[in-house]
Write an enzyme that holds these catalytic residues in place. Structure first.
Site, PDB file in Angstrom:
ATOM      1  N   GLU A 103      36.888  42.429  25.749  1.00  0.00           N
ATOM      2  CA  GLU A 103      36.849  43.564  24.829  1.00  0.00           C
ATOM      3  C   GLU A 103      38.269  44.104  24.700  1.00  0.00           C
ATOM      4  O   GLU A 103      38.970  44.263  25.698  1.00  0.00           O
ATOM      5  CB  GLU A 103      35.902  44.661  25.310  1.00  0.00           C
ATOM      6  CG  GLU A 103      34.439  44.282  25.241  1.00  0.00           C
ATOM      7  CD  GLU A 103      33.515  45.428  25.596  1.00  0.00           C
ATOM      8  OE1 GLU A 103      32.551  45.666  24.864  1.00  0.00           O
ATOM      9  OE2 GLU A 103      33.783  46.091  26.622  1.00  0.00           O
ATOM     10  N   GLU A 135      26.484  37.288  30.807  1.00  0.00           N
ATOM     11  CA  GLU A 135      27.460  37.650  29.777  1.00  0.00           C
ATOM     12  C   GLU A 135      28.867  37.520  30.338  1.00  0.00           C
ATOM     13  O   GLU A 135      29.116  37.845  31.507  1.00  0.00           O
ATOM     14  CB  GLU A 135      27.201  39.087  29.316  1.00  0.00           C
ATOM     15  CG  GLU A 135      27.990  39.531  28.113  1.00  0.00           C
ATOM     16  CD  GLU A 135      27.537  40.897  27.605  1.00  0.00           C
ATOM     17  OE1 GLU A 135      28.416  41.697  27.242  1.00  0.00           O
ATOM     18  OE2 GLU A 135      26.310  41.156  27.586  1.00  0.00           O
ATOM     19  N   ASN A 144      34.743  41.514  31.758  1.00  0.00           N
ATOM     20  CA  ASN A 144      33.592  41.796  32.606  1.00  0.00           C
ATOM     21  C   ASN A 144      32.739  40.538  32.697  1.00  0.00           C
ATOM     22  O   ASN A 144      32.786  39.677  31.812  1.00  0.00           O
ATOM     23  CB  ASN A 144      32.770  42.954  32.031  1.00  0.00           C
ATOM     24  CG  ASN A 144      31.926  43.671  33.061  1.00  0.00           C
ATOM     25  OD1 ASN A 144      31.816  43.237  34.210  1.00  0.00           O
ATOM     26  ND2 ASN A 144      31.296  44.766  32.665  1.00  0.00           N
ATOM     27  N   ARG A 174      31.740  44.524  36.832  1.00  0.00           N
ATOM     28  CA  ARG A 174      32.789  43.681  37.434  1.00  0.00           C
ATOM     29  C   ARG A 174      34.020  43.703  36.523  1.00  0.00           C
ATOM     30  O   ARG A 174      34.550  42.672  36.143  1.00  0.00           O
ATOM     31  CB  ARG A 174      32.272  42.262  37.632  1.00  0.00           C
ATOM     32  CG  ARG A 174      31.045  42.170  38.541  1.00  0.00           C
ATOM     33  CD  ARG A 174      30.629  40.720  38.752  1.00  0.00           C
ATOM     34  NE  ARG A 174      29.502  40.633  39.669  1.00  0.00           N
ATOM     35  CZ  ARG A 174      28.230  40.514  39.289  1.00  0.00           C
ATOM     36  NH1 ARG A 174      27.927  40.470  37.985  1.00  0.00           N
ATOM     37  NH2 ARG A 174      27.262  40.438  40.174  1.00  0.00           N
ATOM     38  N   ASP A 209      32.703  38.649  29.074  1.00  0.00           N
ATOM     39  CA  ASP A 209      33.255  39.562  28.065  1.00  0.00           C
ATOM     40  C   ASP A 209      34.765  39.591  28.000  1.00  0.00           C
ATOM     41  O   ASP A 209      35.445  39.729  29.029  1.00  0.00           O
ATOM     42  CB  ASP A 209      32.838  41.013  28.383  1.00  0.00           C
ATOM     43  CG  ASP A 209      31.383  41.286  28.134  1.00  0.00           C
ATOM     44  OD1 ASP A 209      30.715  40.451  27.533  1.00  0.00           O
ATOM     45  OD2 ASP A 209      30.915  42.362  28.559  1.00  0.00           O
TER      46      ASP A 209
END
Length: 282
Positions: A108, A104, A123, A132, A106
């Site tokens: 956000e 994944e 992340n 991370r 990310d």
């Protein structure tokens, strides 16, 4: 933090695909390229598929995902985030595979009280493990106009970009035992949801439902991939140029507010191995 409106030059990136690969660009249409996955009443497509909105109210958030999966390339999406008092809300925009060992990548966007800056939370998950995180303020108000958020991903690194400005690089560190997402194709996902138990000031500030519905807008989705682009066919040395590295350092010096690689309290037994072998800016 006051927002500044510096006139920033276009960041020059070394191309993901070299001349030996065929670069393929896809200009997206939300009707053709995405499925609404939840919160049907809160997700709407306008302008012949060129504009999409997600909304959140007391009953539900909403979300969508791409019909196609992608393995390497550059993904661009323009977003205009929830305006006003967005505290407690999270607008997520990310790539993900499926399963317990999923990968994944990310973005956000953590809402905040009116006048306070949004927090951009990034992340990277590999084989089901994340942790991370890097977080940033933005140098503009992301609710007034559309801005472009991009993920450039090849077997050597992942670059997070905002308006073509690199804010984070996650390099392949498999040589020291750090997994890297390079074998699982991923779909594009986005959602708008309530996370007032943690999103704003650690959950102290709750969602003000009197301001609902909260709405974010999306347009100008674009994907650039390279045909035949496998881990072995991407050449080495595809790095940010010197100007882009300076811009990356400028962002991380002035706007980074959290870096897992600097959180000694979180990792009392020692920082993750990738943090000990690379520049703190990467």
């Amino acid at each position: 933090m006051a927002f500044s409106r510096n006139g920033l030059s276009t960041v020059i990136l070394v191309a993901l695909g070299m001349s030996s690969l065929i670069s393929v660009a896809f200009s997206g249409n939300f009707y053709q390229d995405f499925d609404i996955t939840w919160g049907d009443h809160g997700a709407k497509i306008f302008k012949q598929g060129q504009l999409l909105s997600l909304s959140l109210d007391r009953t539900s958030g909403s979300g969508f995902r791409s019909k196609k999966e992608y393995l390497f390339g550059r993904i661009d999406m323009q977003l205009k985030l929830v305006a006003g008092n967005s505290a407690g809300t999270v607008t997520a925009y990310y790539l993900s595979s499926q399963g317990p060992t999923h990968d994944e990548i990310d973005f956000e966007f953590l809402g905040n009280l009116s006048g306070d800056p949004y927090i951009v939370h990034t992340n990277v998950f590999t084989q089901g493990k994340g942790n991370r995180e890097q977080q940033f303020y933005l140098w503009f108000d992301p609710t007034r106009n559309f801005h472009t958020y991009s993920i450039a991903w090849n077997p050597q690194h992942i670059i997070f970009l905002v308006d073509n400005m690199p804010i984070r690089v996650f390099k392949n560190a498999e040589s020291i035992g750090v997994p890297f997402p390079k074998s699982q194709p991923m779909r594009i996902y986005s959602s708008l949801w309530n996370a007032d138990d943690w999103a704003t000031r650690g959950g102290i500030v709750k969602t003000d439902w009197s301001r609902a519905p909260f709405t974010a807008y999306y347009r100008n989705f674009n994907v650039r991939t390279s045909t035949g682009a496998t881990a072995s066919s991407f050449p080495e040395g595809q790095e940010l140029d010197a100007y882009s590295r300076r811009r990356l350092r400028w962002v991380q010096k002035n706007f980074m507010i959290y870096n897992y690689c600097a959180d000694l309290k979180r990792f009392p037994q020692g920082l993750p191995p990738e943090c000990r072998t690379r520049s703190r800016f990467l």
